[in-house]
Design a protein around this motif. Structure first.
Motif, PDB file in Angstrom:
ATOM      1  N   THR A  31      51.205  44.456  47.390  1.00 59.83           N
ATOM      2  CA  THR A  31      51.394  45.675  46.613  1.00 59.83           C
ATOM      3  C   THR A  31      52.772  45.667  45.952  1.00 59.83           C
ATOM      4  OG1 THR A  31      49.972  46.898  48.121  1.00 59.83           O
ATOM      5  CG2 THR A  31      51.452  48.210  46.768  1.00 59.83           C
ATOM      6  N   ALA A  32      52.843  46.134  44.721  1.00 58.56           N
ATOM      7  CA  ALA A  32      54.098  46.289  43.967  1.00 58.56           C
ATOM      8  C   ALA A  32      54.806  44.968  43.694  1.00 58.56           C
ATOM      9  CB  ALA A  32      55.025  47.265  44.675  1.00 58.56           C
ATOM     10  N   THR A  33      54.065  43.864  43.611  1.00 58.96           N
ATOM     11  CA  THR A  33      54.668  42.561  43.318  1.00 58.96           C
ATOM     12  C   THR A  33      54.422  42.120  41.886  1.00 58.96           C
ATOM     13  OG1 THR A  33      52.708  41.384  44.104  1.00 58.96           O
ATOM     14  CG2 THR A  33      54.501  41.746  45.698  1.00 58.96           C
ATOM     15  N   ASN A  34      53.737  42.931  41.102  1.00 53.10           N
ATOM     16  CA  ASN A  34      53.382  42.590  39.724  1.00 53.10           C
ATOM     17  C   ASN A  34      52.483  41.358  39.671  1.00 53.10           C
ATOM     18  OD1 ASN A  34      53.533  43.424  37.013  1.00 53.10           O
ATOM     19  ND2 ASN A  34      55.029  41.839  36.551  1.00 53.10           N
ATOM     20  N   LEU A  35      51.646  41.186  40.682  1.00 52.98           N
ATOM     21  CA  LEU A  35      50.694  40.076  40.730  1.00 52.98           C
ATOM     22  C   LEU A  35      49.629  40.292  39.662  1.00 52.98           C
ATOM     23  CD1 LEU A  35      49.286  38.361  43.814  1.00 52.98           C
ATOM     24  CD2 LEU A  35      47.694  39.114  42.071  1.00 52.98           C
ATOM     25  N   VAL A  36      49.370  39.255  38.897  1.00 59.33           N
ATOM     26  CA  VAL A  36      48.344  39.279  37.858  1.00 59.33           C
ATOM     27  C   VAL A  36      47.192  38.413  38.346  1.00 59.33           C
ATOM     28  CG1 VAL A  36      47.815  38.612  35.475  1.00 59.33           C
ATOM     29  CG2 VAL A  36      50.058  39.583  36.038  1.00 59.33           C
ATOM     30  N   TYR A  37      45.965  38.819  38.061  1.00 55.50           N
ATOM     31  CA  TYR A  37      44.812  38.030  38.500  1.00 55.50           C
ATOM     32  C   TYR A  37      43.701  38.118  37.476  1.00 55.50           C
ATOM     33  CZ  TYR A  37      42.191  42.235  39.536  1.00 55.50           C
ATOM     34  OH  TYR A  37      41.505  43.419  39.411  1.00 55.50           O
ATOM     35  N   TRP A  38      42.795  37.176  37.557  1.00 52.91           N
ATOM     36  CA  TRP A  38      41.521  37.247  36.850  1.00 52.91           C
ATOM     37  C   TRP A  38      40.522  36.367  37.564  1.00 52.91           C
ATOM     38  CZ3 TRP A  38      45.791  35.291  34.110  1.00 52.91           C
ATOM     39  CH2 TRP A  38      45.788  33.924  33.863  1.00 52.91           C
ATOM     40  N   ILE A  39      39.259  36.652  37.298  1.00 53.62           N
ATOM     41  CA  ILE A  39      38.156  35.898  37.888  1.00 53.62           C
ATOM     42  C   ILE A  39      37.270  35.401  36.753  1.00 53.62           C
ATOM     43  CG2 ILE A  39      36.090  36.032  39.328  1.00 53.62           C
ATOM     44  CD1 ILE A  39      37.478  38.189  40.981  1.00 53.62           C
ATOM     45  N   LEU A  40      36.982  34.106  36.769  1.00 53.36           N
ATOM     46  CA  LEU A  40      36.099  33.493  35.768  1.00 53.36           C
ATOM     47  C   LEU A  40      34.971  32.754  36.454  1.00 53.36           C
ATOM     48  CD1 LEU A  40      38.765  31.927  33.363  1.00 53.36           C
ATOM     49  CD2 LEU A  40      37.388  33.965  32.957  1.00 53.36           C
TER      50      LEU A  40
END
Length: 103
Positions: free
Chosen positions: A85-94
């Protein structure tokens, strides 16, 4: 090819690299392995944490790719949301059309 496989991509600040790697290593029920690389983050949503990053004009980041079944990716992402939480983690799923090993 495994039906329903996806690639979960995670990007976060490089200073959290060891913490993320240790965390993923503990998720043995979902993560059988992953690939990682250093990355340079650019854009309006990227936080430049240090003076060095501001001078370079990009954020030092780590990018992780994990191939796993869609349901496991969603479960892992729920855990990651809680732990990072609050780490500015970016993600996506393909979706993954094919995945294998050539020996």
């Amino acid at each position: 090819m495994t039906s329903g496989s996806v690639c979960l991509t995670l990007i976060l600040p490089r200073q959290l690299r060891d913490e993320l790697f240790d965390y993923l290593g503990e998720q043995t029920d979902l993560v059988r392995g992953f690939t990682a690389s250093d990355a340079a983050g650019h854009g309006t949503g990227v936080r430049l944490q240090s003076m060095d990053e501001r001078v370079k004009g990009h954020a030092d980041q780590v990018i992780v790719w994990i191939i796993l079944p869609r349901s496991d990716a969603e479960r892992l992402l729920d855990r990651v949301r809680t732990s990072f939480t609050a780490t500015n983690l970016v993600y996506w799923i393909l979706p993954v059309a094919e995945f294998g090993t050539i020996d």
